[in-house]
Write an enzyme that holds these catalytic residues in place. Structure first.
Site, mmCIF file in Angstrom:
data_model
loop_
_atom_site.group_PDB
_atom_site.id
_atom_site.type_symbol
_atom_site.label_atom_id
_atom_site.label_comp_id
_atom_site.label_asym_id
_atom_site.label_seq_id
_atom_site.Cartn_x
_atom_site.Cartn_y
_atom_site.Cartn_z
ATOM 1 N N ASN A 1 4.372 -9.258 0.903
ATOM 2 C CA ASN A 1 3.288 -8.854 0.011
ATOM 3 C C ASN A 1 3.129 -7.349 0.154
ATOM 4 O OD1 ASN A 1 0.801 -8.391 -1.279
ATOM 5 N ND2 ASN A 1 -0.348 -8.976 0.539
ATOM 6 N N GLY A 2 3.421 -6.601 -0.913
ATOM 7 C CA GLY A 2 3.253 -5.162 -0.843
ATOM 8 C C GLY A 2 4.431 -4.420 -1.415
ATOM 9 N N SER B 1 -5.118 4.942 -5.855
ATOM 10 C CA SER B 1 -6.500 5.184 -5.460
ATOM 11 C C SER B 1 -6.556 6.270 -4.384
ATOM 12 C CB SER B 1 -7.117 3.884 -4.922
ATOM 13 O OG SER B 1 -8.343 4.126 -4.255
ATOM 14 N N GLY B 2 -7.699 6.940 -4.297
ATOM 15 C CA GLY B 2 -7.885 7.974 -3.277
ATOM 16 C C GLY B 2 -8.504 7.460 -1.991
ATOM 17 N N CYS C 1 1.961 -9.507 -3.884
ATOM 18 C CA CYS C 1 1.921 -10.970 -3.892
ATOM 19 C C CYS C 1 0.894 -11.481 -2.898
ATOM 20 C CB CYS C 1 3.275 -11.564 -3.509
ATOM 21 S SG CYS C 1 4.677 -10.476 -3.520
#
Length: 643
Positions: free
Chosen positions: A75-76, A363-364, A2
């Site tokens: 957020n997260g 993602s790396g 968010c």
């Protein structure tokens, strides 16, 4: 995922109401198109825009404790929420949703401000304690999620995105000159600075505690570099197990999950471990550029396809020829701050592509920092051989020749020349100066000529300050610690967050799970880089997962080939945007110096790719944010410049 926002009035007479929150939410709606929520109480107001990931129906925020005296917006994602939930239930807490974020309010009830020590995740959060009339605003340990804030005598405002703060009456976007100087030094603006006057960024692993009579910032975590006494085989086992745990825990979602795949080690290991922990084919996404000449060096699609075939992924490729005039105004508006790293363009394009199928992407990002994957980390190893050359020969022959070497990163052999030149010109420097020479996009002499005002570099040396805080650890770990506090959160993670969220896509970075970071920081540095081999121990522990041609292929950056484009396709636009009249009108930089940089770059006397892109993006950002030109209008203006 968010966007969060809000604030607290520090003096009577300051008004924070629902209308302010609605304006802040509207401008960050791309971060959370599924839902929004606000909560106001006396002098406090908090709000959020929600991208629904877990507990799609019941996870509306703000979330409250049992007696409604504690409220939180987050957020997260909290990756260990299921374990925490069970522990808290056993301690007598009652949950009203299945949201991962609800554990935050009950952890605070149980442990007070130590609640952050229990979280494993990526988050920016705001928590209101009505009994103490205190607002807590926190950023996760590695800075995966950003937090901006504005503080004056009357009010504290906060937001995930800086642009939301300017919805407060009387606060307008103005350039911070110190931050502008740091930007032309590093190519991004490091925390606690922001490019806006009166706006700051909360540092990593820190939280704000604010009430009517109090404001403080507290750091709540930092890695411990004390080395563990494991054998090499034990290290391989521990790292592999933690990698498996990090990836599997971050696959939890109530919406479709995929992965970015470039074919490099980091993205490939994430995809490989995802494939082990799911019965369905992993959805993978790769990007290539429809372009000729030197820009073809950026095409990694064959490597990504090889990894996809290896793990049987549902692979998606997109080949693009980006319309920079269309993209830059929109993307720099989303970025909030200017940036010289072209990876923000690539990240947006592949995110926009992936969003067609998935809502969460892995993602790396972070693997190079954590396991020693950058060439600049090899300096200590190669320097031991260089120093064996007689000093008189280094000084009188090698250095003069090095200064004459040409530089161009978009030509294979000229790029080798650029790297050799950089190494030889910095080999005699102390570690902190050598590091700065690698990561700075301009040296001090050029910055002093470029800026139209004086800058106290010593008083604002963010990188040197970071070095001074870790002088008691090994050189390689010093480099990671400095990266952890500067480039990683404020460049790579910032652009990753802003560009994925611009498409309403949640990006998770399992290689920056803080437990994996703690493990890697306790590792002997000679296991990260051994015999000049980058990521040595990581490659060893992945030898059964990835083939040698992936583990040992040459590293390429995940960026757009703008350095090649500004010599050809983008040259007319660059010369128009950075014309003497435009630079003089902005008043920040010396127009004569800018013209010299352009000429030297075109003549291949020096590789000025980073600073020219930085200046180009700065001027476009300035028109958006300082001049308040909309992205759509600016796009039309840029098209007219080259007609």
């Amino acid at each position: 995922m968010c966007g969060i926002y809000g604030g607290i009035a520090l003096r009577a007479g300051t008004k924070l109401d629902a209308s302010l929150l609605n304006r802040m939410g509207k401008i960050t709606a791309h971060r959370g198109p599924d839902d929004e929520g606000i909560f106001t109480s006396n002098q406090m107001a908090i709000g959020m825009r929600r991208l629904s990931i877990i507990d799609l129906e019941g996870g509306h925020q703000p979330l409250f404790n049992e007696n409604k005296r504690i409220a939180v917006v987050c957020n997260g994602e909290i990756y260990n929420f299921q374990i925490l939930r069970q522990q808290l239930i056993k301690l007598g807490h009652h949950f009203s949703t299945h949201s991962d974020s609800e554990v935050i309010v009950h952890l605070y009830e149980q442990y007070g401000e130590d609640f952050l020590q229990h979280l494993n995740g990526m988050y920016a959060l705001a928590l209101w304690d009505a009994d103490k009339e205190t607002l807590i605003i926190a950023r996760d340990r590695l800075g995966i999620k950003p937090v901006y804030y504005h503080l004056n005598d009357n009010v504290l405002l906060f937001s995930t995105e800086a642009k939301a703060l300017f919805q407060f009456q009387g606060l307008t976007p103005k350039l911070d000159k110190v931050a502008a100087g740091l930007y032309v030094q590093l190519g991004y603006v490091p925390a606690p600075h922001s490019i806006f006057e009166g706006v700051r960024k909360l540092p990593v692993a820190s939280y704000i505690r604010a009430s009517k009579d109090h404001f403080s910032i507290t750091e709540y975590w930092q890695p411990d570099y004390k080395q563990r006494t494991y054998s090499a085989s034990q290290w391989k086992k521990e790292i592999r197990e933690q990698l498996e745990k990090s990836v599997s825990s971050q696959m939890v979602s109530d919406v479709p999950v995929g992965a970015f795949l470039s074919g490099g080690i980091d993205s490939s290991l994430v995809v490989g471990l995802m494939a082990k922990h799911t019965q369905k084919p992993v959805k993978t996404y790769a990007i290539g550029f429809d372009t000729e000449g030197p820009a073809r060096l950026y095409n990694e699609l064959p490597y990504a396809k090889q990894v996809s075939n290896l793990f049987g992924t549902e692979h998606h490729e997109i080949i693009v020829k980006p319309d920079i005039i269309h993209l830059l105004p929109k993307l720099l508006w989303h970025m909030d701050e200017p940036i010289a790293d072209t990876a923000f363009i690539t990240t947006y394009l592949v995110s926009e592509f992936a969003k067609q199928d998935v809502t969460v992407i892995l993602s790396g990002v972070g693997g190079d920092e954590l396991f020693g994957g950058y060439r600049r980390y090899q300096g200590e190893y190669y320097n031991q051989f260089y120093q064996k050359i007689p000093s008189w020969l280094r000084k009188n022959a090698i250095l003069p020749l090095a200064r004459l070497l040409p530089s161009d990163r978009h030509s294979k052999w000229l790029n080798y020349s650029r790297l050799a030149k950089s190494f030889m010109l910095t080999a005699e420097m102390p570690v902190e100066q050598r590091y700065k020479s690698y990561i700075e996009i301009t040296d001090k002499e050029l910055r002093d000529r470029l800026l139209n005002y004086e800058m106290d570099w010593e008083a604002n040396d963010v990188v040197l300050n970071a070095f001074q805080g870790c002088s008691d650890v090994s050189e390689l770990h010093q480099l990671f610690e400095v990266d952890r506090l500067t480039q990683l959160p404020d460049d790579l993670l910032m652009l990753t967050d802003k560009m994925t969220m611009a498409t309403s896509l949640e990006c998770r970075v399992p290689l920056l799970d803080h437990e994996l970071v703690e493990l890697a920081c306790s590792m002997p540095p000679e296991l990260k880089i051994s015999g000049g081999e980058l990521k040595y121990i990581l490659k060893e522990c992945l030898s059964d997962l990835l083939p040698p041609e992936i583990l040992y292929r040459k590293k390429r950056g995940f960026g757009a080939p703008m350095g090649a484009w500004i010599k050809k396709e983008l040259l007319p636009l660059l010369e128009s945007v950075l014309s003497p009249d435009a630079i003089k009108a902005r008043g920040v930089f010396n127009s004569d110096v800018v013209q010299i940089l352009i000429k030297e770059h075109l003549d291949r006397k020096s590789d000025h790719t980073d600073i020219l892109i930085g200046l180009f993006n700065f001027e476009i950002w300035s028109r958006l944010m300082l001049d308040q030109v909309t992205p759509e209008t600016l796009e039309a203006d840029l098209k007219q410049l080259i007609q």
